[in-house]
Design an enzyme around this catalytic site. Structure first.
Site, PDB file in Angstrom:
ATOM      1  N   ASP A 166       0.556   3.522   4.232  1.00 23.95           N
ATOM      2  CA  ASP A 166      -0.499   4.228   3.505  1.00 23.95           C
ATOM      3  C   ASP A 166      -1.557   4.772   4.456  1.00 23.95           C
ATOM      4  O   ASP A 166      -1.970   5.918   4.339  1.00 23.95           O
ATOM      5  CB  ASP A 166      -1.129   3.301   2.432  1.00 23.95           C
ATOM      6  CG  ASP A 166      -1.575   1.939   2.976  1.00 23.95           C
ATOM      7  OD1 ASP A 166      -1.396   1.664   4.186  1.00 23.95           O
ATOM      8  OD2 ASP A 166      -2.085   1.131   2.178  1.00 23.95           O
ATOM      9  N   GLY A 190       0.783  -1.240   0.000  1.00 21.38           N
ATOM     10  CA  GLY A 190       0.000   0.000   0.000  1.00 21.38           C
ATOM     11  C   GLY A 190       0.809   1.281   0.000  1.00 21.38           C
ATOM     12  O   GLY A 190       0.408   2.279  -0.585  1.00 21.38           O
ATOM     13  N   VAL A 233     -11.453   3.324   1.636  1.00 15.99           N
ATOM     14  CA  VAL A 233     -10.944   4.095   0.498  1.00 15.99           C
ATOM     15  C   VAL A 233      -9.924   3.292  -0.302  1.00 15.99           C
ATOM     16  O   VAL A 233      -9.254   2.404   0.238  1.00 15.99           O
ATOM     17  CB  VAL A 233     -10.313   5.429   0.969  1.00 15.99           C
ATOM     18  CG1 VAL A 233     -11.379   6.348   1.540  1.00 15.99           C
ATOM     19  CG2 VAL A 233      -9.196   5.202   1.977  1.00 15.99           C
ATOM     20  N   ASP A 245      -5.220   2.731  10.648  1.00 13.34           N
ATOM     21  CA  ASP A 245      -6.630   2.389  10.854  1.00 13.34           C
ATOM     22  C   ASP A 245      -6.813   1.923  12.300  1.00 13.34           C
ATOM     23  O   ASP A 245      -6.916   2.747  13.206  1.00 13.34           O
ATOM     24  CB  ASP A 245      -7.013   1.328   9.815  1.00 13.34           C
ATOM     25  CG  ASP A 245      -8.473   0.963   9.820  1.00 13.34           C
ATOM     26  OD1 ASP A 245      -9.296   1.804  10.164  1.00 13.34           O
ATOM     27  OD2 ASP A 245      -8.816  -0.190   9.466  1.00 13.34           O
ATOM     28  N   LYS A 249      -7.308   7.267   9.880  1.00 10.23           N
ATOM     29  CA  LYS A 249      -8.715   7.106  10.281  1.00 10.23           C
ATOM     30  C   LYS A 249      -8.745   7.078  11.799  1.00 10.23           C
ATOM     31  O   LYS A 249      -8.748   6.017  12.421  1.00 10.23           O
ATOM     32  CB  LYS A 249      -9.255   5.764   9.763  1.00 10.23           C
ATOM     33  CG  LYS A 249      -9.683   5.729   8.327  1.00 10.23           C
ATOM     34  CD  LYS A 249     -10.417   4.412   8.084  1.00 10.23           C
ATOM     35  CE  LYS A 249     -10.385   3.993   6.655  1.00 10.23           C
ATOM     36  NZ  LYS A 249     -10.843   2.601   6.466  1.00 10.23           N
ATOM     37  N   ASP A 303      -5.723  -0.497  -1.766  1.00  9.74           N
ATOM     38  CA  ASP A 303      -6.418  -1.482  -2.590  1.00  9.74           C
ATOM     39  C   ASP A 303      -7.670  -2.016  -1.926  1.00  9.74           C
ATOM     40  O   ASP A 303      -7.879  -1.889  -0.714  1.00  9.74           O
ATOM     41  CB  ASP A 303      -5.496  -2.685  -2.840  1.00  9.74           C
ATOM     42  CG  ASP A 303      -5.344  -3.545  -1.583  1.00  9.74           C
ATOM     43  OD1 ASP A 303      -4.956  -3.001  -0.534  1.00  9.74           O
ATOM     44  OD2 ASP A 303      -5.628  -4.757  -1.647  1.00  9.74           O
TER      45      ASP A 303
HETATM   46  P1  IMP Z   1      -4.448  -1.301  10.798  1.00  9.51           P
HETATM   47  O1  IMP Z   1      -3.496  -2.367  11.250  1.00  9.51           O
HETATM   48  O2  IMP Z   1      -5.880  -1.642  11.104  1.00  9.51           O
HETATM   49  O3  IMP Z   1      -4.069   0.093  11.269  1.00  9.51           O
HETATM   50  O4  IMP Z   1      -4.472  -1.346   9.220  1.00  9.51           O
HETATM   51  C1  IMP Z   1      -3.522  -0.793   8.435  1.00  9.51           C
HETATM   52  C2  IMP Z   1      -3.612  -1.425   7.072  1.00  9.51           C
HETATM   53  O5  IMP Z   1      -4.963  -1.755   6.726  1.00  9.51           O
HETATM   54  C3  IMP Z   1      -3.159  -0.450   6.024  1.00  9.51           C
HETATM   55  O6  IMP Z   1      -1.780  -0.571   5.760  1.00  9.51           O
HETATM   56  C4  IMP Z   1      -4.001  -0.838   4.839  1.00  9.51           C
HETATM   57  O7  IMP Z   1      -3.332  -1.826   4.090  1.00  9.51           O
HETATM   58  C5  IMP Z   1      -5.251  -1.445   5.390  1.00  9.51           C
HETATM   59  N1  IMP Z   1      -6.410  -0.505   5.345  1.00  9.51           N
HETATM   60  C6  IMP Z   1      -7.040   0.086   6.398  1.00  9.51           C
HETATM   61  N2  IMP Z   1      -8.038   0.867   5.987  1.00  9.51           N
HETATM   62  C7  IMP Z   1      -8.054   0.785   4.635  1.00  9.51           C
HETATM   63  C8  IMP Z   1      -8.880   1.392   3.615  1.00  9.51           C
HETATM   64  O8  IMP Z   1      -9.791   2.195   3.848  1.00  9.51           O
HETATM   65  N3  IMP Z   1      -8.567   1.045   2.343  1.00  9.51           N
HETATM   66  C9  IMP Z   1      -7.574   0.181   2.005  1.00  9.51           C
HETATM   67  N4  IMP Z   1      -6.783  -0.397   2.917  1.00  9.51           N
HETATM   68  C10 IMP Z   1      -7.019  -0.104   4.233  1.00  9.51           C
HETATM   69 MG    MG Z   2      -2.181  -2.537   2.979  1.00  7.33          MG
END
Ligand code: IMP
Ligand code: MG
Length: 188
Positions: free
Chosen positions: A106, A50, A159, A109, A137, A165
């Site tokens: 990228d 990403g 998104v 979340d 986010k 992706d």
């Molecule tokens: P986390 O571990 O939940 O913070 O997720 C991070 C990863 O989730 C990012 O590197 C993205 O690959 C993926 N991700 C989270 N939200 C989105 C989104 O809205 N679109 C696409 N990929 C996302």
């Molecule tokens: Mg990713």
């Protein structure tokens, strides 16, 4: 941020961040990095896949000596919701001990990915460790995590584009948009 722009792609419901806004913000982030690091050498670690487009553009804003490495984390599969605990699938090849490490992703979340990766890197005793994300986010955090550099804070929408992706698609879109809900149900 959301605005009436010509359709980016038929599967996109609305453009959230335009190509122009991304490029402008990337230049600003380059200036922020310059203020923080001066001319120091950086070891940039990009989280594949990403962060690849963002990292490529960000690196071209820097005139510091830069070493680049990539790591791969699995967490999503083909779903739009994080599935359990992220795992490190492809690890570092460069040494980071006593280096100034800038980790690039990228989107921030739930925070699980960056909590895992920063914990792993901290264990290798870098001279410093900072995190730069294109998107944040904030409302979705499951573990507390703040990035040092943030491109855009965005609402809780799934998104795609500019590296992001859904089921490995849409990474090549030049802007970032909200995926139509009916497209989020398709398998592969
Ligand atoms: P986390 O571990 O939940 O913070 O997720 C991070 C990863 O989730 C990012 O590197 C993205 O690959 C993926 N991700 C989270 N939200 C989105 C989104 O809205 N679109 C696409 N990929 C996302
Ligand atoms: Mg990713």
């Amino acid at each position: 941020m959301a605005q009436a722009t010509p359709a980016l792609h038929p599967d996109i419901e609305a453009v959230l961040v335009t190509e122009e806004a991304i490029q402008r913000r990337v230049r600003e982030l380059g200036a922020e990095l310059k203020r923080t690091y001066g001319g120091a050498e950086l070891t940039v670690i990009s989280i594949m896949n990403g962060a690849i487009l963002f990292t490529a553009d960000l690196l071209r804003q820097l005139d510091n000596p830069v070493r680049l490495d990539c790591i791969r984390i699995s967490s999503y599969g083909n779903a739009t919701e994080s599935q359990g605990t992220p795992k490190l699938v492809h690890s570092l090849t460069l040494d980071v001990t006593n280096r100034h490490v800038l980790l690039v992703d990228d989107i921030l979340d739930t925070g699980k990915t960056l909590a895992l990766v920063t914990g792993m890197i901290r264990g290798l005793q870098p001279a410093s460790l900072r995190v730069c994300v294109l998107l944040d986010k904030k409302g979705r955090r499951q573990v507390p995590f703040e990035a040092d550099f943030v491109g855009f804070a965005i609402p809780d929408k799934f998104v795609v584009g500019y590296g992001l992706d859904y089921a490995e698609r849409y990474r090549n879109l030049t802007s970032i948009g909200v995926l139509k809900p009916e497209r989020q149900k398709l398998s592969t």
